[in-house]
Design an enzyme around this catalytic site. Structure first.
Site, mmCIF file in Angstrom:
data_model
loop_
_atom_site.group_PDB
_atom_site.id
_atom_site.type_symbol
_atom_site.label_atom_id
_atom_site.label_comp_id
_atom_site.label_asym_id
_atom_site.label_seq_id
_atom_site.Cartn_x
_atom_site.Cartn_y
_atom_site.Cartn_z
ATOM 1 N N HIS A 125 6.218 4.235 0.335
ATOM 2 C CA HIS A 125 5.235 5.271 0.009
ATOM 3 C C HIS A 125 4.671 5.784 1.341
ATOM 4 O O HIS A 125 4.601 5.029 2.321
ATOM 5 C CB HIS A 125 4.130 4.600 -0.812
ATOM 6 C CG HIS A 125 3.108 5.511 -1.397
ATOM 7 N ND1 HIS A 125 2.063 6.023 -0.658
ATOM 8 C CD2 HIS A 125 2.930 5.972 -2.658
ATOM 9 C CE1 HIS A 125 1.299 6.761 -1.449
ATOM 10 N NE2 HIS A 125 1.796 6.754 -2.664
ATOM 11 N N LYS A 228 -4.144 0.438 -10.249
ATOM 12 C CA LYS A 228 -2.789 0.237 -10.770
ATOM 13 C C LYS A 228 -2.686 -1.095 -11.511
ATOM 14 O O LYS A 228 -1.626 -1.492 -11.970
ATOM 15 C CB LYS A 228 -1.777 0.297 -9.629
ATOM 16 C CG LYS A 228 -1.719 1.686 -8.972
ATOM 17 C CD LYS A 228 -0.589 1.785 -8.003
ATOM 18 C CE LYS A 228 -0.727 2.954 -7.051
ATOM 19 N NZ LYS A 228 -0.325 4.230 -7.635
HETATM 20 C C1 LIG Z 1 4.033 1.630 -3.371
HETATM 21 C C2 LIG Z 1 2.700 2.285 -3.164
HETATM 22 N N1 LIG Z 1 2.029 2.083 -2.033
HETATM 23 C C3 LIG Z 1 0.828 2.628 -1.806
HETATM 24 C C4 LIG Z 1 0.233 3.452 -2.728
HETATM 25 C C5 LIG Z 1 -1.102 4.034 -2.428
HETATM 26 O O1 LIG Z 1 -2.041 3.524 -3.307
HETATM 27 P P1 LIG Z 1 -3.538 4.108 -3.349
HETATM 28 O O2 LIG Z 1 -3.374 5.595 -3.482
HETATM 29 O O3 LIG Z 1 -4.123 3.465 -4.558
HETATM 30 O O4 LIG Z 1 -4.195 3.723 -2.085
HETATM 31 C C6 LIG Z 1 0.892 3.724 -3.912
HETATM 32 C C7 LIG Z 1 0.333 4.660 -4.900
HETATM 33 O O5 LIG Z 1 1.030 5.285 -5.655
HETATM 34 C C8 LIG Z 1 2.151 3.125 -4.154
HETATM 35 O O6 LIG Z 1 2.813 3.326 -5.283
#
Ligand SMILES: Cc1ncc(COP(=O)(O)O)c(C=O)c1O
Length: 408
Positions: A125, A228
């Site tokens: 991500h 999540k």
């Molecule tokens: C694999 C992964 N990493 C990091 C994030 C970032 O999470 P957040 O936006 O809750 O900080 C996400 C969000 O979709 C994710 O799916």
């Protein structure tokens, strides 16, 4: 067993699911973006503001003591959920992104220097890419990327060849949000440790689906988000090994993270408070505690079994649609299906499915380098949670076929 999950009861625990969208019953298949919240979480949030609202840690009155106790109880529940050896190693942040940036700006700034390497993967991500690019730029370090095979699995043979004593950190997700691949992190951590590298696991997409034991896996840092994991937005977790957290300088300066302040010299608080400057998101942290109670009330392994049943059922059904191609067919994956349909833009599919009350995600899923790897602009992504049903999948497949007929 999956049939020990009482789905009617479970669905009634999530009030948002009981509504019509565009005149149709809501089908929520965007769980990888955020999960829905059980009533106990929503009630905990309401109750806090109705009964206990006060600032924490410094107050001596009853409300402050109640709020502090409830806040710290969530920390205990988090520690218990991930099997942290102590509560001091659980830092409460604003989310996965906040946790990763904390490590980048403290561990990264202190322990990564010129010529060092940071290893990430092609499955990441953006929030596990950009913070490392920022640190690499600042420090003159290099980013190396573990490639992804055509089926969506990481290329572990190449990973082995990328490991060397210049690698100071391996930062990888346990599960890919875009295509659902589950990475073999146990083996990857062991291999990284053999060359002296530390490992940050982005657990954003794994913690809601199966248990994760930071001690058994020998994880150095684990980051994840409450939203999540059936909890509220704006709350996250950073777990770290004690010796690493102690060696890292504070991230942000402010109230709570200090022991004593004078204009000549400031000393810092103990863990975990050293990394928790300012008034935190008290209400949502407290409500997050109720997510763990809710999860504990479900039969063990039932979430995983229900989701695997949904994944297999949906995968088989979707393959009957002409021109549909699933991106990411890893042997081990969570209940996420990323797909494309020949000649149709993913966004058009998403917009039309919404007319049937069906919520999926379309686009690059904050994983543009992965889209580049597959030479696509984006995908349609249906991501399931344990409260989803086979009947919803049937309705989704029927609607999708109608959308395809309309657009093809
Ligand atoms: C694999 C992964 N990493 C990091 C994030 C970032 O999470 P957040 O936006 O809750 O900080 C996400 C969000 O979709 C994710 O799916």
């Amino acid at each position: 067993m999956a049939d020990t999950l009482n789905l009617a009861k479970i669905r009634s625990d999530f009030p948002i699911l009981d509504q019509q969208v565009n005149g149709k019953p809501l089908i929520y298949f965007d769980n990888a973006a955020t999960t829905q919240k059980p009533k106990v979480v929503i009630d905990a949030l309401n109750l806090y503001y109705q009964k206990d609202n006060a600032n924490i840690h410094r107050g001596i009155h009853a409300l402050a003591e109640r709020a502090t106790a409830a806040y710290e109880l969530t920390r205990k529940k988090i520690a218990n959920y991930i099997n942290s050896p102590s509560i001091e190693q659980v830092i409460i942040t604003s989310g996965t992104t906040g946790s990763i940036n904390l490590v980048a700006q403290t561990f990264g700034r202190t322990f990564i220097g010129k010529g060092d390497q940071i290893l990430i993967s092609n499955l990441e991500h953006h929030s596990n890419i950009v913070p490392w690019q920022m640190i690499a730029d600042e420090k003159g370090a290099e980013i190396k990327v573990i490639p992804v095979a055509d089926n969506g699995e990481l290329d572990i043979q190449t990973y082995k060849t990328l490991l060397n004593e210049r690698v100071k950190l391996v930062a990888v997700n346990q599960v890919s949000n875009a295509i659902g691949t589950i990475n073999p992190i146990e083996e990857m951590i062991q291999l990284a440790h053999e060359v002296g590298a530390k490992v940050l696991i982005d657990g954003a997409q794994s913690v809601a689906h199966f248990e994760i034991d930071v001690q058994a896996l020998d994880i150095d840092f684990l980051a994840f988000s409450a939203h999540k994991l059936f909890g509220p937005t704006g709350v996250g977790v950073l777990y770290g090994k004690r010796e690493l957290l102690e060696a890292m300088p504070p991230y942000q300066g402010g109230g709570e993270m200090i022991k004593e302040v004078s204009f000549e010299r400031t000393t810092y608080n103990e863990l975990p408070y050293k990394f928790e400057a300012g008034t935190p998101n008290i209400a949502d942290v407290i409500a997050f505690g109720a997510s763990f109670d809710y999860l504990a009330s479900l039969p063990k392994n039932a979430i995983w079994e229900q989701e695997m049943e949904l994944l297999n059922y949906a995968t088989n059904k979707l393959q009957a649609i002409d021109g549909l191609k699933i991106i990411g067919q890893a042997k081990n994956k969570i209940a996420v299906i990323s797909f494309l349909i020949d000649g149709i833009h993913p966004q058009d599919i998403g917009v039309l499915l919404d007319k049937y009350g069906i919520a999926i995600r379309t686009g690059h899923h904050c994983a543009q380098p992965l889209m580049q790897r597959f030479d696509i602009v984006g995908t349609c992504r249906a991501s399931f949670a344990f409260y989803n049903t086979k009947e919803e999948i049937d309705a989704f497949v029927v609607a999708l076929q109608k959308v395809v007929n309309m657009l093809a």
